[in-house]
Design an enzyme around this catalytic site. Structure first.
Site, PDB file in Angstrom:
ATOM      1  N   ASP A 268      10.611   3.501  -5.821  1.00 17.64           N
ATOM      2  CA  ASP A 268      12.027   3.868  -5.972  1.00 17.64           C
ATOM      3  C   ASP A 268      12.229   5.167  -6.760  1.00 17.64           C
ATOM      4  OD1 ASP A 268      12.589   1.323  -4.800  1.00 17.64           O
ATOM      5  OD2 ASP A 268      12.247   0.442  -6.769  1.00 17.64           O
TER       6      ASP A 268
ATOM      7  N   LYS B  64      11.567   9.354  -3.391  1.00 10.39           N
ATOM      8  CA  LYS B  64      10.660  10.138  -2.529  1.00 10.39           C
ATOM      9  C   LYS B  64      11.350  10.628  -1.276  1.00 10.39           C
ATOM     10  CE  LYS B  64       8.136   6.372  -2.385  1.00 10.39           C
ATOM     11  NZ  LYS B  64       8.548   5.544  -3.501  1.00 10.39           N
TER      12      LYS B  64
ATOM     13  N   GLY C 236      12.162   0.968   0.890  1.00 12.15           N
ATOM     14  CA  GLY C 236      13.556   1.302   1.191  1.00 12.15           C
ATOM     15  C   GLY C 236      13.849   2.717   0.744  1.00 12.15           C
ATOM     16  N   HIS C 237      14.266   3.549   1.672  1.00  8.72           N
ATOM     17  CA  HIS C 237      14.648   4.922   1.330  1.00  8.72           C
ATOM     18  C   HIS C 237      16.115   5.085   1.655  1.00  8.72           C
ATOM     19  CE1 HIS C 237      10.671   6.066   0.647  1.00  8.72           C
ATOM     20  NE2 HIS C 237      10.335   6.526   1.823  1.00  8.72           N
TER      21      HIS C 237
ATOM     22  N   GLN D 260       6.518   2.583  -1.737  1.00  8.54           N
ATOM     23  CA  GLN D 260       6.294   1.975  -3.061  1.00  8.54           C
ATOM     24  C   GLN D 260       5.842   3.045  -4.059  1.00  8.54           C
ATOM     25  OE1 GLN D 260       4.508   0.014  -0.339  1.00  8.54           O
ATOM     26  NE2 GLN D 260       6.570  -0.691  -0.023  1.00  8.54           N
TER      27      GLN D 260
HETATM   28  P1  IMP Z   1       5.558  -6.980  -1.844  1.00  7.08           P
HETATM   29  O1  IMP Z   1       5.159  -5.575  -1.519  1.00  7.08           O
HETATM   30  O2  IMP Z   1       6.799  -7.429  -1.132  1.00  7.08           O
HETATM   31  O3  IMP Z   1       4.424  -7.935  -1.685  1.00  7.08           O
HETATM   32  O4  IMP Z   1       5.941  -7.025  -3.408  1.00  7.08           O
HETATM   33  C1  IMP Z   1       4.963  -6.818  -4.417  1.00  7.08           C
HETATM   34  C2  IMP Z   1       5.549  -6.055  -5.600  1.00  7.08           C
HETATM   35  O5  IMP Z   1       5.854  -4.734  -5.184  1.00  7.08           O
HETATM   36  C3  IMP Z   1       6.868  -6.633  -6.123  1.00  7.08           C
HETATM   37  O6  IMP Z   1       6.914  -6.427  -7.529  1.00  7.08           O
HETATM   38  C4  IMP Z   1       7.933  -5.801  -5.456  1.00  7.08           C
HETATM   39  O7  IMP Z   1       9.132  -5.749  -6.204  1.00  7.08           O
HETATM   40  C5  IMP Z   1       7.233  -4.445  -5.440  1.00  7.08           C
HETATM   41  N1  IMP Z   1       7.702  -3.583  -4.351  1.00  7.08           N
HETATM   42  C6  IMP Z   1       7.408  -3.656  -3.051  1.00  7.08           C
HETATM   43  N2  IMP Z   1       8.007  -2.670  -2.356  1.00  7.08           N
HETATM   44  C7  IMP Z   1       8.696  -1.942  -3.245  1.00  7.08           C
HETATM   45  C8  IMP Z   1       9.491  -0.758  -3.151  1.00  7.08           C
HETATM   46  O8  IMP Z   1       9.689  -0.159  -2.095  1.00  7.08           O
HETATM   47  N3  IMP Z   1      10.016  -0.306  -4.317  1.00  7.08           N
HETATM   48  C9  IMP Z   1       9.776  -0.903  -5.517  1.00  7.08           C
HETATM   49  N4  IMP Z   1       9.037  -1.992  -5.654  1.00  7.08           N
HETATM   50  C10 IMP Z   1       8.488  -2.514  -4.536  1.00  7.08           C
END
Ligand code: IMP
Length: 428
Positions: free
Chosen positions: A13, A16, A40-41, A224
């Site tokens: 977040d 990017k 999410g962008h 991420q």
């Molecule tokens: P997962 O990727 O859904 O398995 O989540 C694993 C961890 O990564 C969790 O703490 C989520 O909140 C975090 N996470 C996954 N995708 C994002 C993102 O796009 N932005 C911020 N945190 C993320």
């Protein structure tokens, strides 16, 4: 160029999307290499707000090819929904400007159900995943029993495999007393999505390498953040892929010799969604001020989940590690405008625990939970920065804050954003 890798330097977040969007104006291909629709962008173009989860923001630029690489895990039904949403906003999506790797893996409804069930079973130790089935999909990939996107070219075999997978999943879910999947409905939804996606499937690694040979300029769009990397993050509070620069090479299939820029994107403070250690977290009025009220899309609430993000001071210990594992050639920073109104600002330059000093984060999350940040304090500023477009228009204390970060991280900071609009950017 030819290849620029853009990496979220913190826990995701970082903003990017806007840099990808900006650099895409001089790119031929924008490619995602890891993760799935957990990302999410948000891109703001005039009055239009585009929310992207799977599709690289390059899709918004005519003449740019948006590519989903082999390192990704893709939910076909959600991808079709996202495509349709963009098409409804007037974006053109065709097999000429959008391609999907045959080697990417498919997220099934079973993965989503298992993600939910596992998180529930973890109770207070939940990772706080996005519940998109990301982890279980990567488990199947590594366990060599995943379904690959290429299988969607043969709809019959794809549906048969999916049907069997879902039926088997229901045996496990029944055993665990978890709500069962509607096998017939899901199979039908996936069949329809597969039929829509089939024309977009390609051997993307071959495509990419051929285009590179012809001189194409490629942007690898990280999802991420590097601190959520399965190898380098605060395990197990991580995502299940490598959102770091190394992941771009394996997740797309090209060699390191093509890369000439690794751009790290970092906020001027820290945010994290989900569980896991966050040494500089401010669970207080400071954190609330950094987060914002949620009244605009720039505030700290997740694009994918809507969850309020945890907020805190900038953590240079984390950023230092992030720079080391990614090899950033430069850093771009975001959200400088949010720091207006603080009398003083803090930067964590090291951690302390039991008389020991840490310049890098310890590998053990239980230890990381217990460290105390050692802060450097800098003077803040009160001015509104959202109209600044040149360094001279930034208050002296804002310039000094950025300069100190650059000194501590030993990297050039080449730009900083002062608002969500494309134009709200200061080149340094
Ligand atoms: P997962 O990727 O859904 O398995 O989540 C694993 C961890 O990564 C969790 O703490 C989520 O909140 C975090 N996470 C996954 N995708 C994002 C993102 O796009 N932005 C911020 N945190 C993320």
């Amino acid at each position: 160029m030819p290849v620029t890798i853009i990496i979220g330097a913190q826990w995701g977040d970082e903003g990017k999307g806007r840099f990808v969007d900006w650099l895409a104006t001089s790119a031929d291909i924008v490619a995602r290499f890891s993760g799935g629709d957990n990302a999410g962008h948000t891109i703001v173009l005039g009055k239009q707000v585009y929310k992207l989860h799977l599709i690289p923001s390059g899709i918004l630029h005519p003449g740019v090819v948006a590519l989903l690489g082999n390192g990704m895990v893709i939910n076909p039904v959600n991808l079709v929904k996202e495509m349709d949403g963009l098409i409804a906003q007037g974006v053109s999506i065709t097999p000429e400007n959008f391609i999907i790797s045959t080697r990417a893996h498919i997220i099934t409804p079973a993965h989503i159900a298992f993600d939910r069930a596992k998180e529930k079973a973890r109770g207070a130790d939940a990772i706080g995943t996005t519940l998109r089935g990301i982890g279980p999909a990567y488990v199947d990939k590594i366990d060599r029993q995943g379904i690959r996107a290429g299988q969607m070219t043969d709809i019959e075999s794809f549906t048969e495999t999916l049907h069997t997978t879902l039926k088997n999943a229901n045996h496990t879910l029944a055993r665990d007393n978890v709500e069962l999947l509607d096998v017939e409905k899901s199979s039908l939804d996936y069949l329809e999505a597969a039929a829509r996606l089939r024309p977009y499937l390609q051997e993307t690694a071959i495509y990419l390498n051929q285009r590179l040979k012809q001189g194409a300029r490629v942007i690898c769009e990280g999802a991420q953040g590097a601190l959520l990397d399965v190898d380098h993050g605060s395990y197990p509070y991580v995502t299940s892929s490598s959102p770091s620069s190394g992941g771009a090479l394996t997740g797309l299939g090209f060699g390191p010799t093509h890369v000439d820029c690794v751009l790290g994107i970092a906020k001027v403070f820290s945010t994290r969604v989900g569980g896991g250690p966050m040494p500089t977290e401010q669970d207080n009025a400071i954190g609330a001020q950094l987060r914002g009220t949620g009244s605009n899309q720039w505030d700290e609430y997740g694009t994918t989940t809507g969850r309020a993000r945890r907020c805190g001071w900038l953590d240079l210990v984390m950023l230092r590690y992030s720079a080391a594992i990614n090899g950033y050639t430069e850093l771009a920073m975001t959200k400088l405008d949010v720091l207006s109104g603080f009398d003083e600002l803090k930067i964590a330059v090291a951690y302390e625990l039991d008389g020991n000093r840490y310049d890098y984060p310890p590998y053990d999350s239980a230890v990381l939970e217990r460290v105390t940040p050692i802060y450097e304090t800098l003077p803040g500023w009160q001015e509104d920065l959202t109209g600044a477009r040149t360094p001279a228009e930034l208050p002296a204390n804002a310039r000094a804050y950025l300069q100190r970060i650059g000194e501590l991280i030993e990297l050039p900071i080449t730009s900083v954003s002062v608002g969500p609009e494309r134009t709200q950017l200061v080149q340094l």
